[in-house]
Design a protein around this motif. Structure first.
Motif, mmCIF file in Angstrom:
data_model
loop_
_atom_site.group_PDB
_atom_site.id
_atom_site.type_symbol
_atom_site.label_atom_id
_atom_site.label_comp_id
_atom_site.label_asym_id
_atom_site.label_seq_id
_atom_site.Cartn_x
_atom_site.Cartn_y
_atom_site.Cartn_z
ATOM 1 N N ASP A 132 97.990 84.603 91.005
ATOM 2 C CA ASP A 132 97.903 83.247 90.482
ATOM 3 C C ASP A 132 98.946 82.331 91.103
ATOM 4 O O ASP A 132 98.743 81.139 91.223
ATOM 5 N N GLN A 133 100.073 82.932 91.439
ATOM 6 C CA GLN A 133 101.177 82.102 91.917
ATOM 7 C C GLN A 133 101.205 81.971 93.431
ATOM 8 O O GLN A 133 102.119 81.410 94.000
ATOM 9 N N ASP A 134 100.186 82.492 94.070
ATOM 10 C CA ASP A 134 100.143 82.476 95.513
ATOM 11 C C ASP A 134 99.350 81.259 95.967
ATOM 12 O O ASP A 134 98.132 81.294 96.033
ATOM 13 N N PRO A 135 100.042 80.135 96.245
ATOM 14 C CA PRO A 135 99.286 78.905 96.514
ATOM 15 C C PRO A 135 98.696 78.874 97.918
ATOM 16 O O PRO A 135 99.137 79.578 98.807
ATOM 17 N N PHE A 136 97.707 78.022 98.087
ATOM 18 C CA PHE A 136 97.100 77.806 99.392
ATOM 19 C C PHE A 136 98.055 77.055 100.307
ATOM 20 O O PHE A 136 98.795 76.187 99.874
ATOM 21 N N VAL A 137 97.978 77.347 101.590
ATOM 22 C CA VAL A 137 98.761 76.619 102.587
ATOM 23 C C VAL A 137 97.835 76.265 103.746
ATOM 24 O O VAL A 137 96.701 76.720 103.804
ATOM 25 N N GLY A 138 98.343 75.452 104.674
ATOM 26 C CA GLY A 138 97.550 75.120 105.858
ATOM 27 C C GLY A 138 96.604 73.973 105.587
ATOM 28 O O GLY A 138 97.022 72.889 105.209
ATOM 29 N N THR A 139 95.321 74.209 105.760
ATOM 30 C CA THR A 139 94.325 73.167 105.565
ATOM 31 C C THR A 139 93.363 73.583 104.464
ATOM 32 O O THR A 139 92.829 74.683 104.488
ATOM 33 N N VAL A 140 93.175 72.718 103.496
ATOM 34 C CA VAL A 140 92.376 73.081 102.327
ATOM 35 C C VAL A 140 91.339 71.997 102.049
ATOM 36 O O VAL A 140 91.638 70.803 102.159
ATOM 37 N N GLU A 141 90.145 72.411 101.731
ATOM 38 C CA GLU A 141 89.137 71.453 101.299
ATOM 39 C C GLU A 141 88.958 71.540 99.795
ATOM 40 O O GLU A 141 88.890 72.633 99.251
ATOM 41 N N VAL A 142 88.900 70.386 99.149
ATOM 42 C CA VAL A 142 88.742 70.365 97.693
ATOM 43 C C VAL A 142 87.498 69.572 97.330
ATOM 44 O O VAL A 142 87.235 68.515 97.887
ATOM 45 N N ASP A 143 86.727 70.087 96.417
ATOM 46 C CA ASP A 143 85.557 69.359 95.942
ATOM 47 C C ASP A 143 85.240 69.850 94.538
ATOM 48 O O ASP A 143 85.577 70.968 94.184
ATOM 49 N N GLU A 144 84.592 69.014 93.742
ATOM 50 C CA GLU A 144 84.149 69.541 92.471
ATOM 51 C C GLU A 144 82.643 69.727 92.511
ATOM 52 O O GLU A 144 81.922 69.072 93.259
ATOM 53 N N PRO A 165 81.960 71.414 84.815
ATOM 54 C CA PRO A 165 82.545 71.029 86.095
ATOM 55 C C PRO A 165 83.488 72.125 86.611
ATOM 56 O O PRO A 165 84.219 72.734 85.848
ATOM 57 N N VAL A 166 83.433 72.349 87.900
ATOM 58 C CA VAL A 166 84.285 73.352 88.533
ATOM 59 C C VAL A 166 84.958 72.709 89.733
ATOM 60 O O VAL A 166 84.307 72.034 90.524
ATOM 61 N N VAL A 167 86.271 72.871 89.821
ATOM 62 C CA VAL A 167 86.973 72.388 90.998
ATOM 63 C C VAL A 167 87.125 73.557 91.961
ATOM 64 O O VAL A 167 87.641 74.598 91.586
ATOM 65 N N GLY A 168 86.642 73.383 93.173
ATOM 66 C CA GLY A 168 86.748 74.450 94.164
ATOM 67 C C GLY A 168 87.728 74.072 95.255
ATOM 68 O O GLY A 168 87.791 72.927 95.675
ATOM 69 N N MET A 169 88.528 75.050 95.668
ATOM 70 C CA MET A 169 89.466 74.833 96.765
ATOM 71 C C MET A 169 89.235 75.918 97.801
ATOM 72 O O MET A 169 89.300 77.100 97.486
ATOM 73 N N ASP A 187 93.642 63.190 85.419
ATOM 74 C CA ASP A 187 94.708 63.896 84.706
ATOM 75 C C ASP A 187 94.406 65.385 84.558
ATOM 76 O O ASP A 187 95.303 66.191 84.364
ATOM 77 N N THR A 188 93.144 65.732 84.615
ATOM 78 C CA THR A 188 92.756 67.138 84.516
ATOM 79 C C THR A 188 92.777 67.814 85.880
ATOM 80 O O THR A 188 93.298 68.913 86.039
ATOM 81 N N VAL A 189 92.200 67.124 86.855
ATOM 82 C CA VAL A 189 91.962 67.760 88.147
ATOM 83 C C VAL A 189 93.219 67.822 89.025
ATOM 84 O O VAL A 189 93.509 68.848 89.637
ATOM 85 N N LEU A 190 93.980 66.727 89.053
ATOM 86 C CA LEU A 190 95.116 66.688 89.983
ATOM 87 C C LEU A 190 96.177 67.769 89.731
ATOM 88 O O LEU A 190 96.646 68.386 90.673
ATOM 89 N N PRO A 191 96.543 68.030 88.452
ATOM 90 C CA PRO A 191 97.542 69.093 88.238
ATOM 91 C C PRO A 191 97.058 70.463 88.719
ATOM 92 O O PRO A 191 97.868 71.283 89.152
ATOM 93 N N ILE A 192 95.751 70.691 88.641
ATOM 94 C CA ILE A 192 95.208 71.985 89.080
ATOM 95 C C ILE A 192 95.378 72.145 90.587
ATOM 96 O O ILE A 192 95.788 73.187 91.080
ATOM 97 N N ILE A 193 95.095 71.062 91.306
ATOM 98 C CA ILE A 193 95.272 71.112 92.762
ATOM 99 C C ILE A 193 96.762 71.273 93.082
ATOM 100 O O ILE A 193 97.149 72.071 93.930
#
Ligand SMILES: [Zn+2]
Length: 215
Positions: A132-144, A165-169, A187-193
């Motif tokens: 869970d604590q292993d964040p993405f690095v490099g280049t990431v695409e985000v979409d819901e 709704p599902v946020v995918g990264m 307010d919901t989506v940005l903290p998740i990213i």
């Protein structure tokens, strides 16, 4: 409750609170269900969110309309485990409280499982927390996106009813992280990213205005 308390609930969440909230396996299962489906469970057969009732003997919830079974533990570390959910949850609670600083010996002593079981539980929870604590690095695409079938005559995409709704990264050439969210407000989506993508990462999104606020 003042604002300060709201921001750091873990510090205030004592062992007494835990014992009050998670009295038995059913309350743990209910928590897991609400965590996975905060808006209610979407029934594929009905094409909408329906009422689901707990099936006591099967660790599942059954759709009131069609009887379809949903297992909140499916795909989680708890699935098909013979160890009570309360033991899993208690171990996870202690681990979060002590930042991983508990021993299998302590879990054996406090919950009555064998040392072997305690060791395995600790190991799996620790691994889950690490991932869970292993964040993405490099280049990431985000979409819901929206989970659940197309509703007849209904709208598609953002604002559709009865869909989750599902946020995918997606990391370029890599792994996908998908998170179910209660809504697609900023307010919901940005903290998740923010939580799952390392700072300084290049993020590609579509033109949904909330992404303009991504730093
Ligand atoms: Zn159904």
């Amino acid at each position: 409750m003042n604002k300060k308390q709201k921001k750091s609930p873990m510090l205030k969440y004592t062992i007494k609170d835990f014992q009050r909230d998670f009295t038995d396996d059913n309350t743990c299962l209910e928590w897991l269900k609400n965590y996975r489906w905060p808006n209610g469970i979407y029934c594929e057969n009905e094409g909408r969110i329906t009422k689901h009732h707990l099936m006591n003997t099967r660790k599942s919830y059954s759709c009131q309309e069609c009887g379809n079974h949903v297992h909140p533990t499916a795909g989680t570390i708890y699935h098909k485990s013979t160890t009570p959910l309360t033991t899993w949850f208690y171990t996870a609670y202690l681990m979060a409280q002590t930042r991983g600083g508990i021993s299998a010996k302590q879990i054996e002593r406090e919950t009555g499982v064998t040392y072997k079981t305690a060791w395995r539980i600790c190991n799996r929870i620790r691994k889950m927390l690490d991932e869970d604590q292993d964040p993405f690095v490099g280049t990431v695409e985000v979409d819901e996106s929206y989970f659940g079938g197309k509703k007849k005559g209904g709208k598609r995409g953002r604002g559709s009813e009865n869909k989750i709704p599902v946020v995918g990264m997606v990391q370029r050439k890599g792994e996908l992280k998908a998170v179910a969210v209660p809504d697609t407000k900023s307010d919901t989506v940005l903290p998740i990213i923010d939580n799952r993508v390392k700072k300084g990462t290049k993020v590609y999104t579509d033109e949904y205005p909330i992404y303009n606020r991504l730093k």
